[in-house]
Write an enzyme that holds these catalytic residues in place. Sequence first.
Site, PDB file in Angstrom:
ATOM      1  N   TRP A   1       0.765  -1.282   0.083  1.00  0.00           N
ATOM      2  CA  TRP A   1       0.121   0.146   0.033  1.00  0.00           C
ATOM      3  C   TRP A   1       0.735   1.249  -0.052  1.00  0.00           C
ATOM      4  CZ3 TRP A   1      -4.269  -0.780  -2.052  1.00  0.00           C
ATOM      5  CH2 TRP A   1      -4.846  -1.857  -1.947  1.00  0.00           C
TER       6      TRP A   1
ATOM      7  N   ASP B   1      -1.577   6.511   6.266  1.00  0.00           N
ATOM      8  CA  ASP B   1      -2.705   5.529   5.684  1.00  0.00           C
ATOM      9  C   ASP B   1      -3.185   4.723   6.687  1.00  0.00           C
ATOM     10  OD1 ASP B   1      -4.443   3.835   4.420  1.00  0.00           O
ATOM     11  OD2 ASP B   1      -3.075   3.422   2.647  1.00  0.00           O
TER      12      ASP B   1
ATOM     13  N   LYS C   1     -13.340  -1.769   6.348  1.00  0.00           N
ATOM     14  CA  LYS C   1     -12.455  -2.568   7.008  1.00  0.00           C
ATOM     15  C   LYS C   1     -12.921  -2.375   8.676  1.00  0.00           C
ATOM     16  CE  LYS C   1      -9.027  -1.811   3.792  1.00  0.00           C
ATOM     17  NZ  LYS C   1      -8.930  -3.080   3.006  1.00  0.00           N
TER      18      LYS C   1
HETATM   19  N1  PMP Z   1      -4.611   1.624   1.866  1.00  0.00           N
HETATM   20  C1  PMP Z   1      -4.728   0.402   2.402  1.00  0.00           C
HETATM   21  C2  PMP Z   1      -3.864   0.102   3.642  1.00  0.00           C
HETATM   22  C3  PMP Z   1      -5.685  -0.847   2.055  1.00  0.00           C
HETATM   23  O1  PMP Z   1      -5.737  -1.746   2.939  1.00  0.00           O
HETATM   24  C4  PMP Z   1      -6.359  -0.419   0.843  1.00  0.00           C
HETATM   25  C5  PMP Z   1      -7.528  -1.446   0.644  1.00  0.00           C
HETATM   26  N2  PMP Z   1      -7.378  -2.661   0.925  1.00  0.00           N
HETATM   27  C6  PMP Z   1      -6.139   0.862   0.302  1.00  0.00           C
HETATM   28  C7  PMP Z   1      -5.303   1.573   0.764  1.00  0.00           C
HETATM   29  C8  PMP Z   1      -7.079   0.988  -0.948  1.00  0.00           C
HETATM   30  O2  PMP Z   1      -8.323   1.402  -0.379  1.00  0.00           O
HETATM   31  P1  PMP Z   1      -9.537   1.423  -1.618  1.00  0.00           P
HETATM   32  O3  PMP Z   1      -9.686   0.336  -2.406  1.00  0.00           O
HETATM   33  O4  PMP Z   1     -10.639   1.822  -0.823  1.00  0.00           O
HETATM   34  O5  PMP Z   1      -9.278   2.753  -2.626  1.00  0.00           O
END
Ligand code: PMP
Length: 368
Positions: A101, A175, A199
């Site tokens: 991420w 994040d 989540k």
């Molecule tokens: N950052 C993290 C830590 C995540 O776990 C996720 C999704 N699993 C995201 C960003 C991306 O999120 P989204 O799919 O809602 O754009």
Amino acid sequence: MTRPYNFSAGPAILPEEVLQQAASEMLDWHGSGMGVMEMSHRGKEFISIYQQTEADLRELLAVPAHFKILFMQGGGLAENAIVPLNLSRGVSADFVVTGSWSQKSQKEARRYCSVNIAASNEADGHTSLPEPAQWKLSAKPSYVHICSNETIHGVEFHELPDLKALGCDAPLVIDFSSHVASRPVDWSRVGLAFGGAQKNLGPAGVTLVVVREDLLGHALPACPSAFDYKIVADNQSMYNTPPTYSIYIAGLTFAWLKRQTENGLTGIAAMEQRNLAKARLLYGAIDSSAFYFNKVAPHCRSRMNVPFFLRDESRNDAFLAGAASHGLLQLKGHKSVGGMRASIYNAMPIEGVQALVAYMREFERTQS
Ligand code: PMP
């Protein structure tokens, strides 16, 4: 009806009480004659839902008054662009890469500013966290980005870095998508936090942003108005139509969180105790077995996302099929990592982790 235990990484398990309340209010919210999905976001009914949701979140996460709480759209991935559009001033930002991420975040930011990788754990396969004292921060980054819980690799910052102590005045961006509301946040170390809701907070569709007021008002000219934090803040997240139903379910989740108690603690402090107990139980079972293993350095292990592997990978399909027949769902690991992953968010009761551990032991016994 007893429901199976759902270990999905997200969209993920929600508290059953929340789902039941939403079901009972589906056709008529509080005698209004309307379901929440059918309400104008400008009407008094939804405004009251919104205000309560924001106030509850501020209380739960102890968000100081000089931070704005925004409910946006686009998820964590859109924030990877929205943050540099608002904070970078087109100059530069520092990133600490600790898994998929944060890797995605730094790649996206390169479209808007220059990027310095201050530290990375790529060399060890994203299984540890680089020590802040070793980070190579640039002279004047506009912000420093970390992913405080890597959902795929299962590494978590158990303490946020103190940038000031490292001689850096830049705001820290976190994040916190996959561990928001699982533990308290030290806001004195944070400039901006963002997270998708799907989540720990509610359904997909709403993205939480908590941002220090002094960081508003510096968006690049190219930043879409709907993504300019100042415009969103000035309009109480209603510059455009917000994801009303997702906000409502998040609000029910916050009310549920406020009701939780554990060892004399309430709210997030109570959740943290439970999350610690669940994580200890699961990692303990993995570590005490010769059949399963986890690759992450113990002091960096995520309390929320627990990747684990069978030493004999040829048994993966049998493990997953057996798990599903025991009511243990969505345990397959992310495709980039393989193996298994159990996400044990706030709404996962300890009984779910006990059932998983019992199944893991049983599976091991029948295979050897
Ligand atoms: N950052 C993290 C830590 C995540 O776990 C996720 C999704 N699993 C995201 C960003 C991306 O999120 P989204 O799919 O809602 O754009």
